[in-house]
Design an enzyme around this catalytic site. Structure first.
Site, PDB file in Angstrom:
ATOM      1  N   ARG A 176       4.320  -0.308  14.559  1.00 17.52           N
ATOM      2  CA  ARG A 176       4.198  -0.805  15.933  1.00 17.52           C
ATOM      3  C   ARG A 176       4.081  -2.324  15.989  1.00 17.52           C
ATOM      4  O   ARG A 176       3.271  -2.871  16.752  1.00 17.52           O
ATOM      5  CB  ARG A 176       3.000  -0.158  16.658  1.00 17.52           C
ATOM      6  CG  ARG A 176       3.022   1.337  16.719  1.00 17.52           C
ATOM      7  CD  ARG A 176       4.235   1.927  17.444  1.00 17.52           C
ATOM      8  NE  ARG A 176       4.312   3.350  17.214  1.00 17.52           N
ATOM      9  CZ  ARG A 176       5.110   3.888  16.284  1.00 17.52           C
ATOM     10  NH1 ARG A 176       5.912   3.134  15.544  1.00 17.52           N
ATOM     11  NH2 ARG A 176       5.138   5.187  16.109  1.00 17.52           N
ATOM     12  N   SER A 226       0.115   6.106  23.582  1.00 11.86           N
ATOM     13  CA  SER A 226      -1.026   6.001  22.658  1.00 11.86           C
ATOM     14  C   SER A 226      -1.752   4.676  22.859  1.00 11.86           C
ATOM     15  O   SER A 226      -1.148   3.616  22.789  1.00 11.86           O
ATOM     16  CB  SER A 226      -0.547   6.078  21.210  1.00 11.86           C
ATOM     17  OG  SER A 226      -0.027   7.353  20.961  1.00 11.86           O
ATOM     18  N   GLU A 296      -3.075  -0.110  20.148  1.00 10.12           N
ATOM     19  CA  GLU A 296      -1.612  -0.216  20.106  1.00 10.12           C
ATOM     20  C   GLU A 296      -1.135  -0.890  21.390  1.00 10.12           C
ATOM     21  O   GLU A 296      -0.208  -1.688  21.387  1.00 10.12           O
ATOM     22  CB  GLU A 296      -0.997   1.181  19.979  1.00 10.12           C
ATOM     23  CG  GLU A 296       0.517   1.168  20.016  1.00 10.12           C
ATOM     24  CD  GLU A 296       1.127   2.526  19.683  1.00 10.12           C
ATOM     25  OE1 GLU A 296       0.578   3.253  18.819  1.00 10.12           O
ATOM     26  OE2 GLU A 296       2.159   2.865  20.291  1.00 10.12           O
TER      27      GLU A 296
HETATM   28  C1  FAD Z   1       4.070   8.512  28.222  1.00  6.69           C
HETATM   29  C2  FAD Z   1       4.289   7.502  27.112  1.00  6.69           C
HETATM   30  C3  FAD Z   1       4.637   7.944  25.851  1.00  6.69           C
HETATM   31  C4  FAD Z   1       4.828   7.015  24.807  1.00  6.69           C
HETATM   32  N1  FAD Z   1       5.185   7.473  23.573  1.00  6.69           N
HETATM   33  C5  FAD Z   1       5.423   6.594  22.566  1.00  6.69           C
HETATM   34  C6  FAD Z   1       5.855   7.048  21.269  1.00  6.69           C
HETATM   35  O1  FAD Z   1       6.029   8.228  21.008  1.00  6.69           O
HETATM   36  N2  FAD Z   1       6.081   6.122  20.317  1.00  6.69           N
HETATM   37  C7  FAD Z   1       5.920   4.774  20.544  1.00  6.69           C
HETATM   38  O2  FAD Z   1       6.170   3.977  19.643  1.00  6.69           O
HETATM   39  N3  FAD Z   1       5.526   4.325  21.752  1.00  6.69           N
HETATM   40  C8  FAD Z   1       5.269   5.197  22.765  1.00  6.69           C
HETATM   41  N4  FAD Z   1       4.864   4.740  24.004  1.00  6.69           N
HETATM   42  C9  FAD Z   1       4.692   3.298  24.215  1.00  6.69           C
HETATM   43  C10 FAD Z   1       5.970   2.607  24.722  1.00  6.69           C
HETATM   44  O3  FAD Z   1       6.874   3.564  25.174  1.00  6.69           O
HETATM   45  C11 FAD Z   1       6.625   1.759  23.625  1.00  6.69           C
HETATM   46  O4  FAD Z   1       5.713   0.820  23.070  1.00  6.69           O
HETATM   47  C12 FAD Z   1       7.847   0.986  24.137  1.00  6.69           C
HETATM   48  O5  FAD Z   1       8.483   0.376  23.055  1.00  6.69           O
HETATM   49  C13 FAD Z   1       7.431  -0.046  25.176  1.00  6.69           C
HETATM   50  O6  FAD Z   1       8.571  -0.701  25.669  1.00  6.69           O
HETATM   51  P1  FAD Z   1       8.448  -1.634  26.959  1.00  6.69           P
HETATM   52  O7  FAD Z   1       9.779  -2.253  27.207  1.00  6.69           O
HETATM   53  O8  FAD Z   1       7.860  -0.863  28.088  1.00  6.69           O
HETATM   54  O9  FAD Z   1       7.433  -2.721  26.409  1.00  6.69           O
HETATM   55  P2  FAD Z   1       6.321  -3.551  27.214  1.00  6.69           P
HETATM   56  O10 FAD Z   1       5.109  -2.721  27.419  1.00  6.69           O
HETATM   57  O11 FAD Z   1       6.900  -4.182  28.412  1.00  6.69           O
HETATM   58  O12 FAD Z   1       6.005  -4.686  26.135  1.00  6.69           O
HETATM   59  C14 FAD Z   1       5.403  -4.367  24.908  1.00  6.69           C
HETATM   60  C15 FAD Z   1       5.312  -5.632  24.075  1.00  6.69           C
HETATM   61  O13 FAD Z   1       6.614  -6.098  23.778  1.00  6.69           O
HETATM   62  C16 FAD Z   1       6.837  -7.413  24.301  1.00  6.69           C
HETATM   63  N5  FAD Z   1       8.227  -7.428  24.784  1.00  6.69           N
HETATM   64  C17 FAD Z   1       8.845  -6.528  25.584  1.00  6.69           C
HETATM   65  N6  FAD Z   1      10.144  -6.841  25.726  1.00  6.69           N
HETATM   66  C18 FAD Z   1      10.339  -7.978  25.018  1.00  6.69           C
HETATM   67  C19 FAD Z   1      11.470  -8.797  24.776  1.00  6.69           C
HETATM   68  N7  FAD Z   1      12.663  -8.526  25.290  1.00  6.69           N
HETATM   69  N8  FAD Z   1      11.313  -9.900  23.994  1.00  6.69           N
HETATM   70  C20 FAD Z   1      10.104 -10.218  23.460  1.00  6.69           C
HETATM   71  N9  FAD Z   1       9.000  -9.480  23.661  1.00  6.69           N
HETATM   72  C21 FAD Z   1       9.119  -8.360  24.426  1.00  6.69           C
HETATM   73  C22 FAD Z   1       5.815  -7.597  25.392  1.00  6.69           C
HETATM   74  O14 FAD Z   1       5.501  -8.958  25.564  1.00  6.69           O
HETATM   75  C23 FAD Z   1       4.636  -6.796  24.826  1.00  6.69           C
HETATM   76  O15 FAD Z   1       3.931  -7.543  23.886  1.00  6.69           O
HETATM   77  C24 FAD Z   1       4.664   5.645  25.059  1.00  6.69           C
HETATM   78  C25 FAD Z   1       4.321   5.202  26.347  1.00  6.69           C
HETATM   79  C26 FAD Z   1       4.134   6.124  27.369  1.00  6.69           C
HETATM   80  C27 FAD Z   1       3.779   5.625  28.748  1.00  6.69           C
END
Ligand code: FAD
Length: 304
Positions: A176, A226, A296
């Site tokens: 992660r 998580s 996380e």
């Molecule tokens: C119901 C649910 C289930 C989930 N299950 C999982 C799972 O099974 N496995 C898992 O790994 N995760 C899981 N997650 C967490 C989430 O889905 C992941 O972490 C996903 O990668 C988040 O993507 P995001 O674009 O929403 O990131 P954000 O929450 O918007 O950002 C996360 C981080 O990445 C940075 N970031 C985002 N985009 C960029 C970019 N383009 N450039 C630079 N930095 C950036 C942000 O600044 C922040 O630090 C789950 C979440 C939910 C709500």
């Protein structure tokens, strides 16, 4: 608060694609959090570079928000400039690879691969967010993670005028985390190396993964997935449940009764309530088991 001159410079650089004092609750899956001083959605790489330039000139901190599915914004909101990548959303198939811009949703990336008969990205179907968030979090399930399929990422360093592609090996992808991503850099696009596969089989795998998730996680309530990373050889959810915190509440936030490593929120919840539960779980697990859980979820912004 952003000064008048900096506001004008942002408007000159981004036009209507920048807004001020925008509540961020609707842009994160926990549905809590205060406003961004400025929220911008650049429509091109040039605009993204200009946004960084203005931020640099006026000393504004920059925070990137993907889909907000792994982010807890505190009640005082985010200072400076928040960049959303939602307008960078093209997907290209270059057999047998898929190249997607950072703002492409997880669902679209997975569907595009399936439609093109490319296997390897199915595991992402239940990992909500954007391609940029997937890369930065090295998102994954069980044994499979973005590191296994990512071949390269296009990034923009703060202050740079042009983007550059760097091989996935240079990103330092671990549990992660993308520790090799240069400080402050934005992921603009990603290339996934996939394999030709049978469309029906790919779709069946996707359906099975979604069904399994719906049975084990509170997918219908606002959450950030998580909350804690799993400690080596154990599961954060198991530890939180073992110390009796399943169902624990603070205001309108609750440690999920279905999966103890999830915190779910109801309408009107505050980030402070979510944070209280995070700290309570961390302290109780540490006191009773000696394990110090590491969040996380990315916690950002000012306390309310
Ligand atoms: C119901 C649910 C289930 C989930 N299950 C999982 C799972 O099974 N496995 C898992 O790994 N995760 C899981 N997650 C967490 C989430 O889905 C992941 O972490 C996903 O990668 C988040 O993507 P995001 O674009 O929403 O990131 P954000 O929450 O918007 O950002 C996360 C981080 O990445 C940075 N970031 C985002 N985009 C960029 C970019 N383009 N450039 C630079 N930095 C950036 C942000 O600044 C922040 O630090 C789950 C979440 C939910 C709500």
């Amino acid at each position: 608060m952003i000064g008048a001159e900096a506001r004008q410079a942002l408007v000159r650089a981004l036009g209507e694609r920048v807004r001020f004092e925008v509540p961020l609750g609707r842009f994160t899956s926990l549905r809590v959090g205060g406003p961004a001083d400025a929220l911008a959605s650049p429509a091109s790489r040039e605009e993204l570079a200009r946004a960084f330039e203005v931020a640099g000139e006026f000393g504004l901190p920059v925070t990137v928000l993907g889909g907000g599915f792994n982010t807890l914004v505190l009640d005082g909101g985010l200072p400076g400039l928040v960049l959303r990548m939602n307008r960078l959303r093209s997907v290209e198939i270059r057999q047998p690879a898929l190249v997607a811009e950072a703002g492409v949703s997880h669902a679209r990336a997975v569907r595009s691969a399936a439609d093109a008969g490319l296997a390897g990205l199915e595991f992402g179907v239940g990992i909500p967010g954007t391609v940029g968030g997937w890369v930065v979090m090295n998102a994954g399930i069980g044994e499979r993670e973005i590191r296994d399929v990512l071949t390269a990422a296009e990034i923009l360093r703060p202050g740079a005028r042009a983007t550059e592609w760097i091989p996935a090996a240079g990103l330092g992808l671990g549990y992660r985390a993308a520790r090799g991503l240069p400080e402050g850099a934005v992921v603009v696009a990603a290339r996934f190396g996939l394999e030709p596969g049978d469309r029906e089989r790919i779709r069946r795998t996707i359906r099975e993964l979604l069904d399994r998730r719906a049975q084990t996680q509170p997918t219908r309530q606002p959450s950030c997935g998580s909350v804690f990373k799993n400690p080596p050889g154990d599961f954060a959810g198991r530890l939180i449940e073992a110390v009796g915190l399943k169902g624990e509440r603070c205001g309108r936030a609750e440690i999920s009764r279905l999966h103890a490593n999830f915190i779910v929120t109801g309408p009107g919840a505050r980030a402070a309530e979510v944070l209280t539960l995070i700290e309570r779980a961390r302290e109780r697990v540490h006191a009773e088991t000696g394990v110090l859980l590491e969040p996380e979820v990315r916690i950002v912004g000012r306390p309310g």
